[in-house]
Scaffold this motif. Structure first.
Motif, PDB file in Angstrom:
ATOM      1  N   ASP A   1      34.562 -47.069 -50.864  1.00 44.63           N
ATOM      2  CA  ASP A   1      33.148 -47.261 -51.792  1.00 44.63           C
ATOM      3  C   ASP A   1      33.270 -45.724 -51.793  1.00 44.63           C
ATOM      4  N   LEU A   2      34.071 -44.398 -50.791  1.00 46.95           N
ATOM      5  CA  LEU A   2      33.525 -43.309 -50.523  1.00 46.95           C
ATOM      6  C   LEU A   2      33.098 -42.632 -51.017  1.00 46.95           C
ATOM      7  N   ASN A   3      33.025 -42.994 -52.727  1.00 44.67           N
ATOM      8  CA  ASN A   3      31.818 -41.809 -53.272  1.00 44.67           C
ATOM      9  C   ASN A   3      31.403 -42.747 -54.815  1.00 44.67           C
ATOM     10  N   ARG A   4      31.302 -44.528 -53.663  1.00 42.04           N
ATOM     11  CA  ARG A   4      29.304 -44.946 -54.366  1.00 42.04           C
ATOM     12  C   ARG A   4      30.041 -44.896 -55.924  1.00 42.04           C
ATOM     13  N   GLU A   5      31.510 -45.139 -56.836  1.00 43.36           N
ATOM     14  CA  GLU A   5      31.520 -44.559 -57.362  1.00 43.36           C
ATOM     15  C   GLU A   5      32.030 -46.130 -58.731  1.00 43.36           C
ATOM     16  N   ASN A   6      31.638 -46.564 -60.171  1.00 46.68           N
ATOM     17  CA  ASN A   6      32.300 -47.659 -60.132  1.00 46.68           C
ATOM     18  C   ASN A   6      32.718 -46.864 -61.610  1.00 46.68           C
ATOM     19  N   PHE A   7      33.971 -48.147 -61.592  1.00 43.84           N
ATOM     20  CA  PHE A   7      34.832 -47.604 -62.321  1.00 43.84           C
ATOM     21  C   PHE A   7      35.739 -48.471 -62.943  1.00 43.84           C
ATOM     22  N   LYS A   8      36.246 -48.420 -64.447  1.00 40.82           N
ATOM     23  CA  LYS A   8      36.576 -49.434 -65.540  1.00 40.82           C
ATOM     24  C   LYS A   8      37.652 -49.975 -64.787  1.00 40.82           C
TER      25      LYS A   8
ATOM     26  N   PHE B   1      28.504 -55.768 -38.954  1.00 42.91           N
ATOM     27  CA  PHE B   1      28.587 -55.283 -37.417  1.00 42.91           C
ATOM     28  C   PHE B   1      29.355 -53.651 -38.280  1.00 42.91           C
ATOM     29  N   TYR B   2      29.641 -52.523 -37.336  1.00 44.40           N
ATOM     30  CA  TYR B   2      30.242 -51.974 -37.232  1.00 44.40           C
ATOM     31  C   TYR B   2      31.092 -51.603 -36.304  1.00 44.40           C
ATOM     32  N   GLY B   3      32.213 -51.078 -35.822  1.00 40.75           N
ATOM     33  CA  GLY B   3      32.584 -50.417 -35.163  1.00 40.75           C
ATOM     34  C   GLY B   3      32.625 -49.694 -34.143  1.00 40.75           C
ATOM     35  N   ASN B   4      31.150 -48.612 -34.591  1.00 41.40           N
ATOM     36  CA  ASN B   4      30.800 -47.858 -33.580  1.00 41.40           C
ATOM     37  C   ASN B   4      31.258 -47.101 -32.775  1.00 41.40           C
ATOM     38  N   HIS B   5      32.789 -46.979 -32.840  1.00 40.02           N
ATOM     39  CA  HIS B   5      33.606 -46.357 -32.279  1.00 40.02           C
ATOM     40  C   HIS B   5      34.184 -44.944 -32.626  1.00 40.02           C
ATOM     41  N   GLN B   6      34.484 -43.418 -31.512  1.00 41.28           N
ATOM     42  CA  GLN B   6      34.708 -42.448 -32.006  1.00 41.28           C
ATOM     43  C   GLN B   6      35.859 -42.220 -33.519  1.00 41.28           C
ATOM     44  N   SER B   7      35.646 -41.156 -34.106  1.00 38.92           N
ATOM     45  CA  SER B   7      36.023 -40.230 -35.440  1.00 38.92           C
ATOM     46  C   SER B   7      38.047 -40.796 -34.576  1.00 38.92           C
ATOM     47  N   ALA B   8      37.845 -40.127 -34.535  1.00 39.08           N
ATOM     48  CA  ALA B   8      39.545 -39.692 -33.729  1.00 39.08           C
ATOM     49  C   ALA B   8      40.026 -39.761 -32.436  1.00 39.08           C
ATOM     50  N   ALA B   9      40.756 -40.714 -31.932  1.00 37.31           N
ATOM     51  CA  ALA B   9      41.499 -41.179 -30.941  1.00 37.31           C
ATOM     52  C   ALA B   9      43.133 -41.670 -31.228  1.00 37.31           C
TER      53      ALA B   9
ATOM     54  N   GLY C   1      37.813 -45.866 -40.311  1.00 35.16           N
ATOM     55  CA  GLY C   1      39.891 -45.639 -40.443  1.00 35.16           C
ATOM     56  C   GLY C   1      39.547 -43.747 -40.074  1.00 35.16           C
ATOM     57  N   VAL C   2      40.462 -42.922 -39.069  1.00 29.94           N
ATOM     58  CA  VAL C   2      40.330 -41.880 -38.452  1.00 29.94           C
ATOM     59  C   VAL C   2      39.488 -41.146 -39.104  1.00 29.94           C
ATOM     60  N   PHE C   3      39.211 -40.176 -38.511  1.00 30.53           N
ATOM     61  CA  PHE C   3      38.412 -38.740 -39.164  1.00 30.53           C
ATOM     62  C   PHE C   3      36.638 -38.931 -39.608  1.00 30.53           C
ATOM     63  N   PHE C   4      36.575 -40.423 -39.254  1.00 31.86           N
ATOM     64  CA  PHE C   4      35.195 -41.052 -39.648  1.00 31.86           C
ATOM     65  C   PHE C   4      33.942 -41.634 -38.910  1.00 31.86           C
ATOM     66  N   ARG C   5      33.201 -41.703 -39.365  1.00 29.92           N
ATOM     67  CA  ARG C   5      32.232 -42.488 -37.615  1.00 29.92           C
ATOM     68  C   ARG C   5      31.295 -43.710 -39.306  1.00 29.92           C
ATOM     69  N   ASP C   6      30.791 -44.211 -38.529  1.00 29.96           N
ATOM     70  CA  ASP C   6      30.351 -45.120 -39.508  1.00 29.96           C
ATOM     71  C   ASP C   6      28.730 -45.338 -38.731  1.00 29.96           C
ATOM     72  N   PHE C   7      28.878 -44.279 -37.506  1.00 29.04           N
ATOM     73  CA  PHE C   7      26.959 -44.317 -37.103  1.00 29.04           C
ATOM     74  C   PHE C   7      26.979 -42.958 -37.294  1.00 29.04           C
ATOM     75  N   HIS C   8      25.244 -42.556 -37.390  1.00 28.38           N
ATOM     76  CA  HIS C   8      25.138 -41.010 -37.446  1.00 28.38           C
ATOM     77  C   HIS C   8      26.039 -40.629 -38.438  1.00 28.38           C
ATOM     78  N   TYR C   9      25.052 -40.051 -39.158  1.00 33.01           N
ATOM     79  CA  TYR C   9      25.178 -39.209 -40.000  1.00 33.01           C
ATOM     80  C   TYR C   9      25.914 -39.323 -41.493  1.00 33.01           C
ATOM     81  N   LEU C  10      26.734 -40.632 -41.496  1.00 33.28           N
ATOM     82  CA  LEU C  10      27.313 -41.535 -42.140  1.00 33.28           C
ATOM     83  C   LEU C  10      26.990 -42.663 -43.242  1.00 33.28           C
ATOM     84  N   ASN C  11      27.518 -43.264 -43.733  1.00 37.01           N
ATOM     85  CA  ASN C  11      27.245 -44.470 -44.072  1.00 37.01           C
ATOM     86  C   ASN C  11      29.028 -44.158 -44.898  1.00 37.01           C
ATOM     87  N   TYR C  12      29.967 -44.913 -44.174  1.00 36.79           N
ATOM     88  CA  TYR C  12      31.188 -45.182 -43.855  1.00 36.79           C
ATOM     89  C   TYR C  12      32.031 -45.753 -45.400  1.00 36.79           C
TER      90      TYR C  12
END
Length: 452
Positions: free
Chosen positions: A425-432, A227-235, A200-211
Motif C-alpha cells: 500500500d505504498l501509494n495508498r491507492e484503491n484500484f479495481k 509491531f514493526y521490525g524497526n531495523h535500518q533501511s539497508a544492510a 524491505g530494503v531502502f525503506f524504514r518503518d520508523f521515523h519519517y515514513l509509514n512503510y
C-alpha cells in the motif's frame, strides 16, 4: 431511490445557485428584499450541506469528500445553465429579453461579476473539500488539477476525472467502514501471537515514513496486535537478520508472548529467514509470510553490478549511507544490501539457510501486467527486470517469489496488475480487482484459523 433522491436534490440545489448567481434579474422580477434574503440563506445552506443524503456516510472525512463532489456537480449544472441562458439571451431567444435589454451596461457587467463570484464560491468550496479530504487524489491528481485548472475545455475533462476518482473513493471507503463495523465483535485478526511486520530494503518503518500504508490500521481494527521490525533501511542479510532476531526477542520479553507471526516484504523476507534459521529466532517464530520476496534473487541486479564500475558504485553507496545515517540508521550499508539481492548471492544463501522445523512458511507474489501499470520508478524498471527475470512486479521476477508450503500468486485483469509497491500500500491507492487492506485482513485471519 437514494440515487434518484440525490439527483433531484442536485437539480434543486443547482437551481438555487443559478438563482443566486442571477440575483439582479431575480430582484427586478420580485421587487422583494425578503425573497433575496431567503435565496441567499438557501445558497449558504447548499454550501454547508449540499446533500442531506451524505449525512448517512459514517465518517467526517467521507462526508467531506462526498459533499465536495456534490458541490462540484452543482457547480457544473448551474454554470452550464448560466451559459445556456446567456447564449439564448444574446440570441434574443430567451423570455424577458426586452427587460434584459433595458438594463444599463454597468448593471449587466455587475450581473456577470455576481455570477462569476457565486460560481467561484461553489467551485472552490468543492475543490478545497476534496483536496483536503481525499486520499485517492494523491499528488498526481492534485498537481494535474492545479496545472490544468486554467486551461479551457481541458479543465472540464480533468474535473470529470477528479470527480470519478473521489466519488469511487467515497463509496469504497464507506463500504470498508461498514464491513469493519459489522465484523468488529468477531476480531478475525486477533491471532494467538502478535504480528511483526518487516520492511524491505531502502525503506524504514520508523521515523519519517509509514512503510505499510493503511494496512496496519486495518489489521488493528480487526483485532490484530502489530509491531514493526524497526531495523535500518539497508544492510546485508546477516546484519539485518541480527536486527530482526533482536527485535523478536525484545517483543517477546516486553509483551510476555511466546512467539510472533512475521509478515515480511521484499528483502525483509530474506532477513527474516536468516534470523529464524541462523540466529536462533526459530523458537520465537510461529510463522513467516513473505510478500514479493526475491528468494532466488534478481538477475538484473547481477547484470547491473557487473557493468557499473566499482568507483561509481562506491560513490552512490557513500551518498546513500551518509544520508541515511543522518536520518537515524546506525550503520547503513548500501552495497551489502544490493549484493545480497543478486541471484548468485541468493543461491548461496538458499544452500546455507534451511527452513526451521516448527515454523510455518508461506509466500505471496504478484506481477504487473504492463510497465504502465506501475508507479514511478517501477514503470521504468519493469522492462529491464522483464528482460532478465521474466514476468515481474516491477522489481522481482515471478520465479523468485515461491517459498514454503503455501504459495499464492496475485494479479488483476486488464493493463494494470499489482506492483511491488502495491503489495505494501505504498501509494495508498484503491484500484479495481485488488483490495490490499482486505487481503492482509484475510491473510492474518487465516493465521488465526491455523492457531497462530
Amino acid at each position: 431511490m437514494k440515487r434518484i433522491g440525490k439527483f433531484i436534490g442536485r437539480l434543486v440545489n443547482a437551481a438555487i445557485v443559478f438563482a443566486a448567481a442571477n440575483v439582479i434579474v431575480v430582484s427586478r422580477a420580485t421587487h422583494s428584499v425578503l425573497v433575496i434574503f431567503l435565496l441567499y440563506a438557501l445558497f449558504v445552506v447548499v454550501n454547508v450541506v449540499p446533500s442531506w443524503f451524505n449525512l448517512s456516510y459514517k465518517t467526517m472525512k467521507i462526508r467531506n469528500c462526498a459533499n465536495g463532489c456534490e458541490l462540484l456537480y452543482i457547480f457544473l449544472l448551474s454554470t452550464a445553465t448560466c451559459c445556456v441562458v446567456g447564449i439564448m439571451t444574446l440570441a434574443h431567444r430567451f423570455p424577458g429579453i426586452e427587460e434584459a435589454a433595458k438594463l444599463t451596461t454597468a448593471v449587466k457587467i455587475w450581473d456577470v461579476v455576481v455570477i462569476f463570484l457565486v460560481e467561484c464560491v461553489v467551485f472552490w468550496n468543492g475543490m478545497i473539500r476534496i483536496y483536503i479530504s481525499s486520499t485517492q487524489l494523491g499528488v498526481r491528481y492534485r498537481v494535474l488539477g492545479a496545472i490544468c485548472g486554467m486551461i479551457p475545455i481541458v479543465h472540464l475533462f480533468v474535473l470529470g476525472k477528479l470527480l470519478c476518482v473521489v466519488s469511487a473513493e467515497v463509496e469504497e471507503e464507506n463500504d470498508k467502514y461498514l464491513l469493519d463495523e459489522q465484523r468488529k465483535t468477531e476480531q478475525i485478526c486477533r491471532t494467538q501471537y502478535p504480528i511483526l511486520m518487516v520492511h524491505g530494503v531502502f525503506f524504514r518503518d520508523f521515523h519519517y515514513l509509514n512503510y505499510w500504508g493503511r494496512i496496519p490500521g486495518e489489521l488493528e481494527k480487526n483485532g490484530a496486535t502489530v509491531f514493526y521490525g524497526n531495523h535500518q533501511s539497508a544492510a546485508g542479510v546477516p546484519e539485518s537478520g541480527r536486527e530482526i532476531a533482536n527485535r523478536i526477542e525484545q517483543i517477546c520479553r516486553e509483551t510476555g508472548c511466546e512467539k510472533v507471526n512475521i509478515i515480511a516484504h521484499s528483502k525483509g523476507g530474506l532477513d527474516s529467514r536468516y534470523a529464524i534459521a541462523m540466529l536462533g529466532a526459530s523458537e520465537r517464530v510461529a510463522s513467516l509470510t513473505t510478500i514479493n520476496t526475491p528468494h532466488r534473487g534478481c538477475e538484473f541486479a547481477d547484470y547491473l553490478l557487473s557493468k557499473i564500475p566499482a568507483k561509481q558504485q562506491e560513490m552512490v553507496a557513500k551518498a546513500y549511507n551518509t544520508a541515511l545515517h543522518k536520518l537515524g540508521d546506525p550503520n547503513p550499508n548500501f552495497l551489502a544490501a544490493v549484493y545480497d539481492l543478486t541471484a548468485a548471492r541468493c543461491a548461496q544463501m538458499n544452500e546455507e539457510v534451511k527452513d526451521a522445523e516448527g515454523v510455518y512458511y508461506q509466500s505471496i507474489g504478484s506481477k504487473l501486467n504492463k510497465a504502465t501499470g506501475g508507479r514511478f520508478p517501477l514503470n521504468f524498471s519493469y522492462q529491464l527486470v522483464n528482460y532478465f527475470d521474466g514476468a515481474n512486479d516491477g522489481l522481482v521476477g515471478e520465479q523468485s517469489f515461491p517459498w514454503g508450503s503455501n504459495y499464492r500468486f496475485l494479479t488483476v485483469s486488464g493493463k494494470r496488475g499489482i506492483s511491488h509497491g502495491d503489495m505494501i500500500d505504498l501509494n495508498r491507492e484503491n484500484f479495481k480487482g485488488f483490495d490490499v487492506r482486505e487481503f492482509y485482513v484475510q491473510l492474518v485471519a487465516d493465521l488465526k484459523k491455523r492457531g497462530m
